[in-house]
Design a protein around this motif. Structure first.
Motif, PDB file in Angstrom:
ATOM      1  N   VAL A  65       8.215   6.601  -9.181  1.00 35.91           N
ATOM      2  CA  VAL A  65       6.915   5.956  -9.435  1.00 35.91           C
ATOM      3  C   VAL A  65       6.624   4.904  -8.360  1.00 35.91           C
ATOM      4  N   ALA A  66       7.705   4.260  -7.884  1.00 38.81           N
ATOM      5  CA  ALA A  66       7.522   3.178  -6.901  1.00 38.81           C
ATOM      6  C   ALA A  66       7.038   3.684  -5.543  1.00 38.81           C
ATOM      7  N   LEU A  67       7.419   4.920  -5.206  1.00 35.59           N
ATOM      8  CA  LEU A  67       7.150   5.433  -3.854  1.00 35.59           C
ATOM      9  C   LEU A  67       5.680   5.276  -3.409  1.00 35.59           C
ATOM     10  N   PRO A  68       4.700   5.773  -4.197  1.00 34.96           N
ATOM     11  CA  PRO A  68       3.310   5.583  -3.734  1.00 34.96           C
ATOM     12  C   PRO A  68       2.880   4.119  -3.731  1.00 34.96           C
ATOM     13  N   LEU A  69       3.414   3.336  -4.682  1.00 34.47           N
ATOM     14  CA  LEU A  69       3.031   1.913  -4.750  1.00 34.47           C
ATOM     15  C   LEU A  69       3.531   1.172  -3.511  1.00 34.47           C
ATOM     16  N   THR A 120       0.289   0.259  -1.177  1.00 37.57           N
ATOM     17  CA  THR A 120      -0.236  -1.055  -1.575  1.00 37.57           C
ATOM     18  C   THR A 120       0.649  -2.148  -0.983  1.00 37.57           C
ATOM     19  N   SER A 121       0.139  -3.358  -1.029  1.00 37.16           N
ATOM     20  CA  SER A 121       0.958  -4.463  -0.539  1.00 37.16           C
ATOM     21  C   SER A 121       1.441  -5.303  -1.712  1.00 37.16           C
ATOM     22  N   HIS A 161       5.930  -7.177  -8.774  1.00 33.89           N
ATOM     23  CA  HIS A 161       4.744  -6.554  -9.379  1.00 33.89           C
ATOM     24  C   HIS A 161       4.887  -5.037  -9.405  1.00 33.89           C
ATOM     25  N   VAL A 162       5.535  -4.501  -8.339  1.00 36.17           N
ATOM     26  CA  VAL A 162       5.786  -3.054  -8.309  1.00 36.17           C
ATOM     27  C   VAL A 162       6.643  -2.695  -9.529  1.00 36.17           C
ATOM     28  N   VAL A 180      -4.609  -2.155  -7.933  1.00 41.95           N
ATOM     29  CA  VAL A 180      -3.328  -2.238  -7.214  1.00 41.95           C
ATOM     30  C   VAL A 180      -3.548  -2.507  -5.725  1.00 41.95           C
ATOM     31  N   TYR A 181      -4.694  -2.107  -5.201  1.00 41.69           N
ATOM     32  CA  TYR A 181      -4.945  -2.298  -3.770  1.00 41.69           C
ATOM     33  C   TYR A 181      -5.330  -3.738  -3.430  1.00 41.69           C
ATOM     34  N   THR A 182      -5.922  -4.462  -4.403  1.00 43.50           N
ATOM     35  CA  THR A 182      -6.364  -5.832  -4.118  1.00 43.50           C
ATOM     36  C   THR A 182      -5.455  -6.841  -4.802  1.00 43.50           C
TER      37      THR A 182
END
Lengths: 250, 383
Positions: free
Chosen positions: A104-108, A112-113, A118-119, B31-33
């Motif tokens: 699940v973490a891979l795309p996050l 995303t930053s 938070h991930v 998630v992007y912001t």
């Protein structure tokens, strides 16, 4: 202003080694609906879904995603458009060497930053949403088939995509697990307001989840029915009637 | 629903009034912001306050990160004893939160986390047990294979011979080009390296003897067997492993087929039959490679080189090498099939056991070579 249709398919044709799978197929998928692609075995349901997500190159036709031409897009643009999709594959498609949390973490972590804590929170939330809280450190080989499907769904939802695709979500699952997955699809559709594209031929699932369906036919190589499954059940067309009422073809 | 952000947004407004603060969200919260909010939430706006209001009235787009953020703020307020008030929470937001939070259906089976030292000791223990089990299983496999071979000799029709030509072609004929090239280069390298040393001692007359004996006795069989391990051993492991994963092996068993005779024997016999041919080709090319080096490095004539070889090379050198190669081929093919049958689970397992087939195969080749070298010396085959 965003259009009602999130995906517009126009004149789509797919061929493998000169063999036509389907020809000149056109339909729209509306924003926020649960759209089911159905039909008998070998009619090209999964191929159609794979074409929508760019895994199969069409021989002709266009696919517009949010108004943008996906078929004519450059590879980089295609990759960006694909980030609108989350896909649950038939055999879940989980990476066997990674734990559920890592899957699940891979795309996050890639797109995303988000800070690492938070991930972890998002992973927890997603696994919780699919009923797998506490299974973060498990490998796909250590969980059951139904759990794999749900973990695959958690990964597909990782970035809260606008469009969630399900390829035969109920295949190989017992009726209870299958029903709970249907319930999850309906709940997520309501909660996330995402568009769901489901490929299936499980009648119970179709009646439970579908807002609208298209039915593909192997001989016609095209769509032979479109609309509400509860209405199509009473169709005058024998092929459609037989499918929805489990009547063998004569 | 989240979309990749296209523009930077200033979408959080902070208003502080004494001991009370208001965080008003506008636009996107996805998630992007998400990272944008972190500083605001954890920063100074929350210091010295005892009341916080979150205002979502102007929030237009959000995804499940909204739930994560809300939980973070709630926890923060709890830990700092701040009163939290949420404004503008819509039914959809509540529904999203409920869907994301209330779905624990399976009984949680938390994995027990071990301290690193315990893990290390456990890993050594597990590896030792696995190694022992592996050894035992391989011995059992050899026993089963031997029994099958006895049955095959007694009743040759019990093997599916229709598969044999296909496997012989793959393991033998298709391996010829690479064996020829590697054999030629090996002979050249050995002769070239030796020529330089022999020249210093004025012992160039021994080059033919050195090259022919080292190629036929050791290098030829060893290199050919390693090539076969890389080609056929790995292919057998991957092929049978994939059949195992896709339940083809179970199907064969359930139909009453003997897996040894159906899958293993034709493959092993194909390699065993191919090895003598491959080794003769490798020996020939190795000696030819040596000739090129002799001409380049020592200005030797072809006649002189082959005369030296004829005087030095004896029948038992070549036959000993062929025997070794057949033994190596037998081991490599058996290990490939054995590892393939050990595969369980999915693609990862196929990869693991394919690698293992090559590694175990090469280890067994070298191990068997050491034993055969001692035995051949002891019984006088190699002097």
């Amino acid at each position: 202003m965003k259009s009602e249709a999130i995906i517009e398919v126009k004149g789509l044709t797919v061929e493998f080694d000169g063999r036509t799978i389907f020809q000149d197929v056109s339909f729209n998928i509306n924003r926020g609906e649960i759209f089911v692609i159905l039909g008998g075995s070998g009619c090209g349901k999964s191929t159609l879904l794979r074409t929508l997500i760019g895994l199969v190159e069409p021989a002709a036709g266009t696919i517009l995603i949010d108004g943008e031409d996906f078929t004519a897009a450059a590879p980089e643009e295609k990759r960006l458009l694909l980030r609108k999709f989350g896909i649950l594959f038939q055999s879940s498609g989980l990476f066997a060497s990674m734990t559920l949390a890592e899957n699940v973490a891979l795309p996050l972590q890639t797109y995303t930053s988000l800070p690492e804590d938070h991930v972890m929170d998002v992973i927890s939330l997603k696994l919780n949403a699919v009923g797998l809280k506490g299974y973060e450190d498990f490998l796909p080989s250590e969980i059951s088939g139904g759990m794999k499907k749900r973990a695959g769904l958690a990964r597909a939802m990782a970035l809260d995509p606008e469009i969630l695709c399900f390829d035969e979500p109920s295949a190989g699952l017992d009726p209870i697990t299958s029903a709970s997955l249907d319930e999850l699809i309906v709940n997520l559709n309501g909660a996330l307001n995402s568009t769901m594209i489901v490929v299936t031929h499980e009648l119970d699932s179709i009646y439970r989840i579908a807002h609208r369906v298209i039915m593909l036919d192997k001989i016609e190589k095209n769509i032979i029915a479109e609309g509400d499954p509860k209405v199509l059940k009473d169709s005058k067309d024998e092929r459609i009637y037989n499918f929805f009422n489990r009547v063998p073809m004569e | 629903m989240a979309s990749p952000p296209t523009t930077e947004q200033d979408n959080i407004k902070v208003k502080k009034d004494g001991s009370r603060a208001i965080l008003a969200f506008e636009g996107d919260l996805t998630v992007y912001t998400a990272a944008d909010y972190e500083a605001e939430l954890m920063g100074e706006s929350l210091s010295g306050i005892n009341e916080l209001q979150l205002d979502f009235t102007k929030l237009t787009h959000y995804d499940s990160y909204f739930v994560v953020m809300l939980e973070h703020v709630e926890e923060l307020c709890r830990s700092r004893d701040i009163k939290l008030d949420v404004q503008g929470m819509t039914d959809d937001m509540l529904r999203l939160r409920q869907t994301m939070e209330a779905n624990v259906k399976d009984k949680i089976k938390k994995k027990k986390v071990q301290p690193p030292i315990t893990k290390f000791v456990m890993n050594i223990g597990t590896s030792s047990v696995t190694l022992w089990k592996d050894f035992r299983s391989f011995v059992e496999f050899i026993g089963e294979f031997s029994t099958s071979m006895v049955q095959v000799v007694a009743n040759p029709k019990s093997v599916r011979w229709t598969d044999f030509p296909f496997h012989f072609l793959r393991a033998g004929v298709n391996a010829v080009p690479i064996v020829l090239v590697i054999g030629l280069l090996d002979g050249f390298i050995i002769a070239y390296q030796s020529a330089v040393q022999l020249k210093d001692f004025g012992a160039t007359a021994f080059l033919g003897k050195l090259v022919s004996r080292s190629i036929t006795r050791e290098i030829g069989p060893l290199i050919t067997a390693i090539i076969v391990a890389g080609r056929s051993g790995s292919a057998y492991a991957a092929e049978i492993g994939t059949m195992n994963v896709s339940e083809e092996v179970d199907a064969l068993r359930s139909m009453g087929f003997n897996i040894m005779r159906f899958l293993v024997v034709p493959r092993v016999l194909a390699v065993v039959a191919a090895m003598p041919i491959l080794i003769i080709l490798a020996d020939f090319m190795g000696i030819l490679g040596g000739l090129f080096a002799a001409i380049i490095a020592l200005d030797m004539t072809m006649v002189g080189y082959f005369r030296d070889i004829r005087e030095a090379l004896i029948y038992s050198d070549v036959m000993g090498g062929i025997f070794k190669a057949v033994a190596f081929g037998l081991l490599v093919a058996m290990v490939g099939c054995f590892r393939g049958l050990q595969v369980s689970g999915g693609a990862e397992s196929v990869g693991k056991y394919t690698t293992s087939a090559v590694v175990t195969g090469i280890f067994l080749i070298v191990f068997a070579d050491a034993i055969l070298s001692i035995v051949f010396q002891a019984i006088g085959i190699h002097k």
